[in-house]
Design an enzyme around this catalytic site. Sequence first.
Site, PDB file in Angstrom:
ATOM      1  N   LYS A 231       0.735  -1.127   0.039  1.00  0.00           N
ATOM      2  CA  LYS A 231      -0.017  -0.151  -0.157  1.00  0.00           C
ATOM      3  C   LYS A 231       0.848   1.173  -0.015  1.00  0.00           C
ATOM      4  O   LYS A 231       2.039   0.998   0.296  1.00  0.00           O
ATOM      5  CB  LYS A 231      -1.051   0.013   1.389  1.00  0.00           C
ATOM      6  CG  LYS A 231      -0.146   0.333   2.607  1.00  0.00           C
ATOM      7  CD  LYS A 231      -0.888  -0.075   3.701  1.00  0.00           C
ATOM      8  CE  LYS A 231      -0.215   0.199   4.972  1.00  0.00           C
ATOM      9  NZ  LYS A 231      -1.090  -0.467   6.167  1.00  0.00           N
TER      10      LYS A 231
ATOM     11  N   TYR B  93      17.663  30.182   3.908  1.00  0.00           N
ATOM     12  CA  TYR B  93      16.608  31.040   4.265  1.00  0.00           C
ATOM     13  C   TYR B  93      16.787  31.304   5.798  1.00  0.00           C
ATOM     14  O   TYR B  93      17.265  30.620   6.659  1.00  0.00           O
ATOM     15  CB  TYR B  93      15.309  30.422   4.017  1.00  0.00           C
ATOM     16  CG  TYR B  93      14.841  30.403   2.856  1.00  0.00           C
ATOM     17  CD1 TYR B  93      14.530  31.722   1.989  1.00  0.00           C
ATOM     18  CD2 TYR B  93      14.794  29.210   1.863  1.00  0.00           C
ATOM     19  CE1 TYR B  93      13.867  31.811   0.558  1.00  0.00           C
ATOM     20  CE2 TYR B  93      14.246  29.378   0.746  1.00  0.00           C
ATOM     21  CZ  TYR B  93      13.946  30.594   0.198  1.00  0.00           C
ATOM     22  OH  TYR B  93      13.431  30.651  -1.029  1.00  0.00           O
TER      23      TYR B  93
HETATM   24  C1  LIG Z   1      -0.470  -1.272   6.821  1.00  0.00           C
HETATM   25  C2  LIG Z   1      -0.978  -2.405   7.483  1.00  0.00           C
HETATM   26  C3  LIG Z   1      -0.188  -3.536   7.712  1.00  0.00           C
HETATM   27  C4  LIG Z   1       1.287  -3.552   7.660  1.00  0.00           C
HETATM   28  O1  LIG Z   1       1.944  -3.067   8.833  1.00  0.00           O
HETATM   29  P1  LIG Z   1       3.448  -2.957   8.936  1.00  0.00           P
HETATM   30  O2  LIG Z   1       3.653  -2.410  10.328  1.00  0.00           O
HETATM   31  O3  LIG Z   1       3.894  -2.125   7.806  1.00  0.00           O
HETATM   32  O4  LIG Z   1       3.926  -4.248   8.749  1.00  0.00           O
HETATM   33  C5  LIG Z   1      -1.000  -4.813   8.291  1.00  0.00           C
HETATM   34  N1  LIG Z   1      -2.148  -4.677   8.215  1.00  0.00           N
HETATM   35  C6  LIG Z   1      -3.099  -3.727   8.188  1.00  0.00           C
HETATM   36  C7  LIG Z   1      -4.407  -3.601   8.032  1.00  0.00           C
HETATM   37  C8  LIG Z   1      -2.448  -2.563   7.611  1.00  0.00           C
HETATM   38  O5  LIG Z   1      -3.174  -1.333   7.195  1.00  0.00           O
END
Ligand SMILES: *Cc1c(COP(=O)(O)O)cnc(C)c1O
Length: 404
Positions: A34, A298
């Site tokens: 994601k 800056y």
């Molecule tokens: C993002 C997510 C994960 C993965 O989490 P990490 O800490 O990056 O391993 C697992 N389950 C769900 C539902 C998530 O949204």
Amino acid sequence: MKSWVEISEERLTANYRCLKEAAGADITVLAVVKADAYGHGAELCAPVLAAAGAEWLGVTDAGEGAAVRTALQRAGIASAQQPRILVMSESLDEDADVLVASELTPVVSTISQMEALAHALNDGDSARSFAVHLEIDTGMSRQGVAIGASLDEVLRWLNLQNRIHLEGVMTHFASAEIAGSHQTLQQQRCFEQALHQVQDAGLRPAWIHAGNSSTVDNPFPEDGGTFCWLRNVAKDVSARCMVRSGLALYGYSLPIEVQQGYAGVHEARIRPSLKPVMTWKTRVTGLREIEPGARIGYNGIFMAERRMRLALLPAGYADGLRRDLSATNTSPAGWVMFGKERAPIVGRVSMNLTTVDVTAIPSIKVGDEAILLGEGITADDHACIARTIPYEILCGVKSPRILS
Ligand SMILES: *Cc1c(COP(=O)(O)O)cnc(C)c1O
């Protein structure tokens, strides 16, 4: 290219294998891609993870899922060999057509979400049954259905029709990185109750999943960690089980914290074996010498106290280089790497430009590569300086990505 991100295919594969090995043969590791694979490029990473053997990928919404599906096709992976794609954030009704068309598997928690899916299916093959995974809210109050009456209602609906089938039941832990976490134990008890309700309703999900990278990394509870628990609850309902890992795939993990009063083991299990997948690079576009008293950038927050040699780098906060890395004379903050040598950031990081001190590295020339993030300067370093977590740093990197 002013700055670019190199993604190590070899390290991504090695981190995935490390997670798989830690989880053991009976726990599947869903690879989370994601947020554009945490800034690493989902379209680059998904085919690599599929080739490494990932049976499931996780995305946040239908649009990301469709793009990942297309990337897998473009990589020449036959449909039957492609990983399943779990859409982990709850969808809107209007996403149903894309979920169906791209053969995505949504996480749901309401009847109306499932009705939208059934409606999208109606236009197609009437014999088809569409798989969903039901999220249980075990204590995060974010997504998912509450146990008790609400869950019963959803289960009754599922029992009354055959277009949508309950393939998975899942939950998410709020404090997976805390050894001895009372909250995790409470969430586990709650999830067990949900699974009893599912069983009592006569439904037989094929998959049970919970937990993230920290769940794999955290040795708590000591009798085998949360995955020992996961294995047992899945066995009780004759389902396969899985953890969903993102951050660890990319070579990072949160430090294991310890719940107050907890005296058990808390050494990370896999963190030492993980290797950062992302190297963010840029090239020196300018060099200058400045006299004592000259101010840099800056608001002139850094003033040269001696003759200095500065290198100009064409990357700034618009590219995701945090402004928190800016340095005054009295509070040094960020740095970049030239090979094995550090060059401290001096003055403010601006939108597209950053100035670093290379007085101590006289060999630097225009065109030389500098590492903004990678060997010698990690997302943990940036996160520490910017008072955030490595997740936010990695997701924030905007430069074009290439596989290396
Ligand atoms: C993002 C997510 C994960 C993965 O989490 P990490 O800490 O990056 O391993 C697992 N389950 C769900 C539902 C998530 O949204």
